[in-house]
Motif scaffolding. Structure first.
Motif, short mmCIF file in Angstrom:
data_model
loop_
_atom_site.label_atom_id
_atom_site.label_comp_id
_atom_site.label_asym_id
_atom_site.label_seq_id
_atom_site.Cartn_x
_atom_site.Cartn_y
_atom_site.Cartn_z
N ALA A 17 0.82 -1.22 0.00
CA ALA A 17 0.00 0.00 0.00
C ALA A 17 0.85 1.26 0.00
O ALA A 17 0.37 2.35 -0.37
N VAL A 18 2.11 1.15 0.40
CA VAL A 18 2.99 2.33 0.45
C VAL A 18 3.41 2.75 -0.96
O VAL A 18 3.57 3.94 -1.24
N VAL A 19 3.57 1.78 -1.86
CA VAL A 19 4.16 2.07 -3.17
C VAL A 19 3.37 3.10 -3.96
O VAL A 19 3.96 4.01 -4.57
N PRO A 20 2.01 3.04 -4.01
CA PRO A 20 1.29 4.07 -4.76
C PRO A 20 1.55 5.49 -4.25
O PRO A 20 1.58 6.44 -5.05
N LEU A 51 3.00 8.60 -6.29
CA LEU A 51 2.34 9.91 -6.35
C LEU A 51 3.33 11.03 -6.04
O LEU A 51 3.32 12.10 -6.70
N VAL A 52 4.18 10.81 -5.05
CA VAL A 52 5.17 11.83 -4.70
C VAL A 52 6.13 12.09 -5.87
O VAL A 52 6.42 13.24 -6.22
N HIS A 53 6.59 11.03 -6.48
CA HIS A 53 7.53 11.19 -7.60
C HIS A 53 6.85 11.84 -8.79
O HIS A 53 7.45 12.68 -9.47
N VAL A 77 7.98 15.42 -10.48
CA VAL A 77 8.26 15.59 -11.91
C VAL A 77 7.44 16.75 -12.46
O VAL A 77 7.96 17.61 -13.21
N LEU A 78 6.17 16.81 -12.11
CA LEU A 78 5.30 17.88 -12.61
C LEU A 78 5.73 19.24 -12.06
O LEU A 78 5.76 20.25 -12.80
N LEU A 79 6.08 19.30 -10.77
CA LEU A 79 6.48 20.57 -10.19
C LEU A 79 7.83 21.04 -10.75
O LEU A 79 8.03 22.24 -10.99
N ASP A 80 8.74 20.09 -10.93
CA ASP A 80 10.04 20.48 -11.51
C ASP A 80 9.86 21.05 -12.91
O ASP A 80 10.50 22.05 -13.28
N GLU A 129 9.02 9.53 -17.68
CA GLU A 129 9.15 9.38 -16.23
C GLU A 129 7.78 9.26 -15.57
O GLU A 129 7.56 8.42 -14.68
N VAL A 130 6.86 10.12 -16.01
CA VAL A 130 5.50 10.08 -15.44
C VAL A 130 4.83 8.75 -15.74
O VAL A 130 4.22 8.12 -14.86
N ASN A 131 4.94 8.31 -16.99
CA ASN A 131 4.32 7.02 -17.36
C ASN A 131 4.92 5.86 -16.57
O ASN A 131 4.22 4.91 -16.19
N HIS A 132 6.24 5.96 -16.34
CA HIS A 132 6.92 4.92 -15.57
C HIS A 132 6.32 4.79 -14.16
O HIS A 132 6.01 3.67 -13.70
N TRP A 133 6.12 5.93 -13.50
CA TRP A 133 5.59 5.88 -12.14
C TRP A 133 4.09 5.56 -12.13
O TRP A 133 3.59 4.93 -11.20
N ILE A 134 3.39 5.96 -13.17
CA ILE A 134 1.98 5.58 -13.27
C ILE A 134 1.84 4.07 -13.42
O ILE A 134 0.97 3.43 -12.81
#
Length: 601
Positions: free
Chosen positions: A55-58, A62-64, A68-71, A83-88
């Motif tokens: 349950a921690v991984v999602p 989300l943080v990563h 990415v979006l904020l950077d 990068e976004v697709n990878h974490w999604i």
């Protein structure tokens, strides 16, 4: 949201004991009961741990994604789509995997629950097949029903859900809280800011809970006893116009319980309100988003960090709620397990495995003593000795409560005497293989289960043909009555069948006719029937008793004239045996006849 609820109102089956002792007994019984499925439950808990950690991984994803979006926004550069697709993908895969592991864990524990329920029911059936029939009073029958339905249902949640949900309620909040501290220790503290206050409020509310529960059980026992007294005697009470006074004791007991329960529950409700407010969503969001916004303003954390820890903070109360419910379920299941274990340990009839066939059908009572409370209790029978010769009719006679029915039920082996022996054809009845092929009985109240009349008659001989069943019904003077019913022999016995008490008694006689056992026990078979039914029943009994060894229990001496032997019983002892003429000089027998003559005047 978690609330401290008022304790459920339950009727206590047993007298209250010391709470700590009772809790230990409950825990022991629960462990013993769950032993057959312990490996499956351990597997379910292991899978729940994996699900809780996943349950921690999602949240990590989300943080990563947020970073990415904020950077990209700060740099006014294109978003790194790969990068976004990878974490999604990581989020979707781990979330799906977590759900799959969770459902597999629930499947394991639910199958364990089904297996345990089946095992308990089989053990109950096996145990009750060896329990003395005298044990099956109305009270004990109620205990059996409650255990097989209510108590097995109570432990369902503990077996099927608690190992998975309870484990997740501990592992998932701890893992998420640990990750919140990894993100930032200050955000981690904000995520659990109200939990210590809630824990303190709960500890305050739960103080003295065990003692209050014991007191509640004691007061409920009084209420139950008063209610049973009132309901049992309602007919006589209404007939004599004493309803108000008769139910006052019940009203007083109910009022006493109500006052106690309200005094206990009102403070709990205040604590419950306080606990609810401490874990309320608006308060949790205010603390986490407010404190997180201040840290974002200082540049010490990111907005994505605050959003992730705020979501974590909302899940912590859910875990606490599930954990509290699991703890309460464990307490309730412990009491249920103790009741089930007590039933599974019900004393059984002795069986040394020796089997023999009787030689003839003489019945001998040899210095038999018996007490319903076991050795040391008041004797229902005291050193009873007499013999029933094969092919004769022996009548037991004596005042009410003298022990006549007890003698009859011991011959049918509803229980064993604790002293002396009962022999049939020279063989102790405990050693006779298939005793009820040799002994049949017709009791004062016909025992007919809610099955078809055909199956009721064939209960002792399930392989009987329809013609044999019809012949038995004809001999019992009940065939015409059955065939006049819309469904005939397929009519299910019960309140909707429309059968009278006399008709039910003749169905019981038909059952005895079909078995055709050489020893027959008749316990006041006409005592509760109307005159017309009595005449038909007596005709059927006369045919049934022909050429059999008969033990006839009678309260009225006029029905025993002409029998081969009369046994006069009083206060559990045999006072005299002989024919009617032999006993005319016996004071106890003379008194019975005098009471009959006075009743006829």
């Amino acid at each position: 949201m978690t609330t401290l609820e008022a304790p459920p109102v339950q009727t206590a089956d047993d007298p209250p004991t010391d709470p700590k002792v009772q809790q230990r007994e409950d825990s022991r019984a629960l462990r013993e009961l769950m032993r057959p499925v312990a490996p499956q439950l351990a597997l379910g808990r292991g899978l729940a741990v994996i699900s809780g950690v996943l349950a921690v991984v999602p949240y990590v994803a989300l943080v990563h994604i947020g970073e990415v979006l904020l950077d990209a926004a700060r740099a006014e550069a294109p978003v790194d789509g790969d990068e976004v697709n990878h974490w999604i993908e990581i989020l979707i895969v781990t979330f799906t995997l977590r759900l799959a592991v969770y459902f597999v864990a629930l499947g394991v524990t639910h199958f364990a629950d089904i297996r345990l329920g089946h095992t308990i029911r089989l053990r109950m059936v096996e145990r009750f097949s060896r329990v003395p029939l005298t044990w099956f009073t109305s009270t004990n029958s109620g205990r059996v029903r409650k255990s097989l339905q209510d108590d097995i249902g109570t432990i369902h949640h503990l077996i099927a859900h608690q190992p998975v949900d309870g484990t997740q309620a501990v592992v998932m909040p701890l893992a998420l809280t640990a990750y919140a501290f990894v993100i930032d220790w200050r955000l981690g503290l904000l995520a659990i800011a109200t939990v210590p206050l809630y824990a303190a409020a709960m500890a305050l509310g739960m103080r003295g809970m065990a003692e209050k529960t014991v007191e509640m059980d004691a007061k409920l026992s009084v209420v139950s006893a008063r209610m049973v007294e009132f309901v049992t005697g309602i007919t006589v009470v209404k007939a004599f116009g004493r309803v108000g006074r008769a139910h006052s004791a019940y009203q007083e007991a109910a009022g006493d319980f109500q006052a106690f329960y309200y005094a206990w529950v009102k403070p709990l409700l205040r604590v419950s309100s306080l606990g609810t407010s401490l874990l309320a969503v608006p308060l949790v969001l205010l603390i986490n988003i407010g404190g997180g916004a201040w840290l974002v303003h200082r540049g010490e954390v990111t907005t994505a960090d605050v959003l992730a820890t705020s979501l974590i903070a909302l899940l912590v109360p859910y875990g606490i709620e599930v954990l509290m419910n699991s703890m309460w379920s464990s307490q309730m299941a412990g009491a249920s397990a103790r009741r089930l274990t007590d039933l599974l340990e019900t004393p059984t009839l002795d069986d040394d495995g020796v089997r023999a066939q009787p030689e003839g059908h003489d019945v001998e009572f040899d210095h038999v003593s018996y007490s319903y409370g076991g050795p040391g209790a008041d004797l229902a029978l005291d050193d009873v000795s007499f013999t029933l010769r094969e092919g004769t009719i022996t009548a037991l006679i004596g005042p009410s409560g003298s022990g006549k029915s007890t003698i009859a039920t011991l011959l049918a082996r509803f229980d064993d005497p604790f002293a002396g022996q009962i022999r049939l054809g020279g063989v102790p009845i405990a050693e006779i293989d298939h005793l009820y092929q040799h002994v049949s009985f017709v009791l004062q109240e016909p025992q007919l289960p809610s099955i078809s009349l055909r199956d009721n008659i064939a209960l002792g001989r399930p392989d009987a043909t329809d013609e044999q069943i019809r012949a038995a019904a004809r001999a019992a003077r009940i065939l015409d009555d059955i065939e006049s019913l819309p469904d005939g022999f397929d009519t299910v016995y019960g309140s909707a069948s429309g059968l009278s008490g006399g008709q039910a008694q003749r169905i019981a006689i038909a059952r005895a006719v079909l078995v055709d056992a050489p020893v027959l026990i008749l316990d006041e078979a006409t005592a509760l029937t109307d005159p017309e039914s009595t005449h038909q029943i007596q005709q059927a009994l006369s045919d049934l008793a022909r050429d059999k060894t008969v033990l006839l229990v009678a309260h009225r001496p006029e029905v025993v004239e002409g029998v081969d032997q009369i046994v006069l019983v009083d206060r559990g002892r045999v006072l005299a045996t002989g024919t009617h003429d032999d006993l005319l000089g016996e004071p106890g027998y003379a008194r019975l006849w005098e009471s009959v003559e006075e009743g006829e005047k």
